[in-house]
Design a protein around this motif. Structure first.
Motif, PDB file in Angstrom:
ATOM      1  N   PRO A  64     -40.680 -24.455  16.882  1.00  0.00           N
ATOM      2  CA  PRO A  64     -40.184 -25.415  15.895  1.00  0.00           C
ATOM      3  C   PRO A  64     -41.066 -26.662  15.810  1.00  0.00           C
ATOM      4  CG  PRO A  64     -38.708 -25.245  17.781  1.00  0.00           C
ATOM      5  CD  PRO A  64     -39.754 -24.210  17.970  1.00  0.00           C
ATOM      6  N   LYS A  65     -40.881 -27.409  14.740  1.00  0.00           N
ATOM      7  CA  LYS A  65     -41.732 -28.564  14.472  1.00  0.00           C
ATOM      8  C   LYS A  65     -41.763 -29.545  15.661  1.00  0.00           C
ATOM      9  CE  LYS A  65     -42.565 -32.109  11.037  1.00  0.00           C
ATOM     10  NZ  LYS A  65     -42.044 -32.779   9.855  1.00  0.00           N
ATOM     11  N   GLU A  66     -40.601 -29.773  16.282  1.00  0.00           N
ATOM     12  CA  GLU A  66     -40.540 -30.746  17.397  1.00  0.00           C
ATOM     13  C   GLU A  66     -41.479 -30.307  18.520  1.00  0.00           C
ATOM     14  OE1 GLU A  66     -37.501 -29.054  16.365  1.00  0.00           O
ATOM     15  OE2 GLU A  66     -37.741 -30.510  14.746  1.00  0.00           O
ATOM     16  N   ALA A  67     -41.497 -28.987  18.789  1.00  0.00           N
ATOM     17  CA  ALA A  67     -42.362 -28.482  19.861  1.00  0.00           C
ATOM     18  C   ALA A  67     -43.833 -28.634  19.473  1.00  0.00           C
ATOM     19  CB  ALA A  67     -42.037 -27.023  20.147  1.00  0.00           C
ATOM     20  N   GLU A  97     -49.254 -34.168  20.498  1.00  0.00           N
ATOM     21  CA  GLU A  97     -49.383 -35.429  21.246  1.00  0.00           C
ATOM     22  C   GLU A  97     -50.358 -35.290  22.421  1.00  0.00           C
ATOM     23  OE1 GLU A  97     -45.244 -36.213  21.759  1.00  0.00           O
ATOM     24  OE2 GLU A  97     -45.151 -37.409  19.906  1.00  0.00           O
ATOM     25  N   ILE A 127     -44.993 -30.949  17.557  1.00  0.00           N
ATOM     26  CA  ILE A 127     -45.299 -32.388  17.663  1.00  0.00           C
ATOM     27  C   ILE A 127     -45.662 -32.716  19.115  1.00  0.00           C
ATOM     28  CG2 ILE A 127     -44.232 -34.701  17.563  1.00  0.00           C
ATOM     29  CD1 ILE A 127     -42.800 -33.729  15.006  1.00  0.00           C
ATOM     30  N   GLU A 128     -44.884 -32.148  20.031  1.00  0.00           N
ATOM     31  CA  GLU A 128     -45.172 -32.389  21.466  1.00  0.00           C
ATOM     32  C   GLU A 128     -46.566 -31.890  21.830  1.00  0.00           C
ATOM     33  OE1 GLU A 128     -42.373 -31.006  24.404  1.00  0.00           O
ATOM     34  OE2 GLU A 128     -40.739 -31.835  23.182  1.00  0.00           O
ATOM     35  N   GLN A 155     -48.515 -36.486   9.716  1.00  0.00           N
ATOM     36  CA  GLN A 155     -47.941 -37.263  10.830  1.00  0.00           C
ATOM     37  C   GLN A 155     -49.002 -37.675  11.861  1.00  0.00           C
ATOM     38  OE1 GLN A 155     -44.329 -35.554  12.198  1.00  0.00           O
ATOM     39  NE2 GLN A 155     -44.242 -36.781  14.066  1.00  0.00           N
TER      40      GLN A 155
END
Ligand code: PLP
Length: 363
Positions: A140-143, A149, A145-146, A178
């Motif tokens: 998923p997108k959150e993963a 980073e 993003i991590e 982002q």
């Protein structure tokens, strides 16, 4: 997993090597390890061959103007946003060398050269494994993003090879938005095989400053030996890469062939239609077979897991004896457990393979 040592070159299927390893006497094979257009090159190349030959005494254009012309006329890409390559593999190495990122994430399993090019350029690699348990879909997108980073670049293929997933292009664009200071290198080597490919591709989007899109002409036009590909990106980054690139990387014949390809609309349509039909047909036949788990394809190859015996070698040897050769995928990270890839060939050839697969006896 972080990888930071140098990497050996791994080439895909080499029938002779596997015949020797599996002690099958040497013979000609139908090679299903390749994933090129099964119609072969557009006929116009052969028709024009004598004319193409006549040009070999001349130096070609420095940066492959014929290739740039193809992408301009077929995808609407301005020559300022384009750099031609001797196949897209060359561009993969160029990107890693020129952009000088320090740490790159690679979605795996995928094409091996992202990792090798990164390591050779001194880039540390972070592998981001996909799982067969959810059909190799992206996290998923959150993963993601991590992951972003932790790195300053992401390599991602759509459709992915060998899993076939077509990752959401809007998700990639959102991430790029982002993280404007990080690079997103998107490999679309097989995108022309998709229905409505221009809508699905990033090649036809307005180039974002931090997104580079690689494309190949060698797959869709079955000209792997000629070597043709390109990279689309923002004018600034393209000019940076042009600056770093050797002249005359595109040989004169390939450059002229690229110009001929812009007029192959009928061949393009016929190819897309036939590959899409065959992909569905063969996928359903494999799904009905005992002991084989095929993953839903998007283009001209199908990833499968062999479940009938513990060792894929027995199947490979069985097929080689019948003159059929598959791409053993066990050297892709994450595909060690008896995965193989079947590149689509002409329908009667695919039928030959399907019947040999079903004739395998486990005991
Ligand atoms: C995903 C992917 N990208 C790029 C390439 C390289 O293609 P080219 O022949 O244009 O160098 C391949 C070749 O197999 C591939 O599978």
């Amino acid at each position: 997993m972080t990888i930071n040592s140098d990497s050996e070159y791994i080439h895909g299927g080499v029938p002779k090597t596997d015949m020797q390893r599996l002690e099958v006497s040497e013979r000609r094979v139908l090679d299903f390890s390749v994933n090129l257009n099964f119609f072969g090159p557009p006929p116009i190349i052969k028709e024009k061959w004598p004319e193409l030959f006549e040009t070999i005494e001349q130096y070609p254009s420095v940066n492959g103007d014929g290739v740039a012309g193809y992408y301009h006329s077929v995808c609407g890409v301005s020559p300022h946003n384009f750099l031609a390559g001797n196949g897209s593999t060359e561009q993969i190495y160029l990107v890693a060398r020129v952009l000088k990122f320090r740490r790159a994430a690679i979605i795996t399993p995928s094409f091996h050269d992202y990792e090798r090019a990164s390591l050779l350029a001194g880039v540390e690699v972070l592998r981001c494994p996909l799982s067969p348990n959810n059909d190799f879909t992206l996290p998923p997108k959150e993963a993601l993003i991590e992951i972003m980073e932790k790195v300053d670049a992401l390599w991602i293929a759509r459709p992915n090879n060998p899993t076939g997933n077509l990752f959401d292009k809007n998700l990639i664009l959102e991430l790029a938005d982002q993280f404007p200071e990080k690079w997103f290198i998107v490999d679309e080597a097989f995108v022309q095989f998709l229905d409505d490919w221009k809508e699905k591709s990033l090649l036809t989007e307005n180039p974002e400053p931090n997104v580079l899109v690689l494309n190949s002409l060698t797959k869709f036009y079955a000209i792997a030996g000629l070597r043709l590909g390109g990279i689309v990106g923002h004018e600034k980054v393209i000019s940076r890469m042009k600056h770093a690139k050797e002249p005359w990387a595109i040989n004169g014949i390939a450059d002229r062939v690229a110009s001929l390809l812009s007029d192959c609309g009928d061949y393009d349509e016929k190819s897309r239609l036939a590959h899409n039909e065959e992909k569905e047909r063969v996928f359903l036949a494999l799904r009905d077979m005992d002991g084989i788990l095929p993953f839903e394809p998007s283009v001209n190859y199908i990833l499968c897991q062999w479940l009938k015996t513990h060792n894929l070698d027995r199947l490979l040897a069985h097929l080689l004896k019948k003159g059929l050769y598959l791409r053993d995928c066990r050297n892709f990270p994450g595909l060690e457990k008896n995965f193989f890839r079947m590149g689509l060939r002409l329908p009667e050839e695919n039928d030959h393979l399907l019947s040999a697969l079903s004739s395998f006896k486990a005991s």
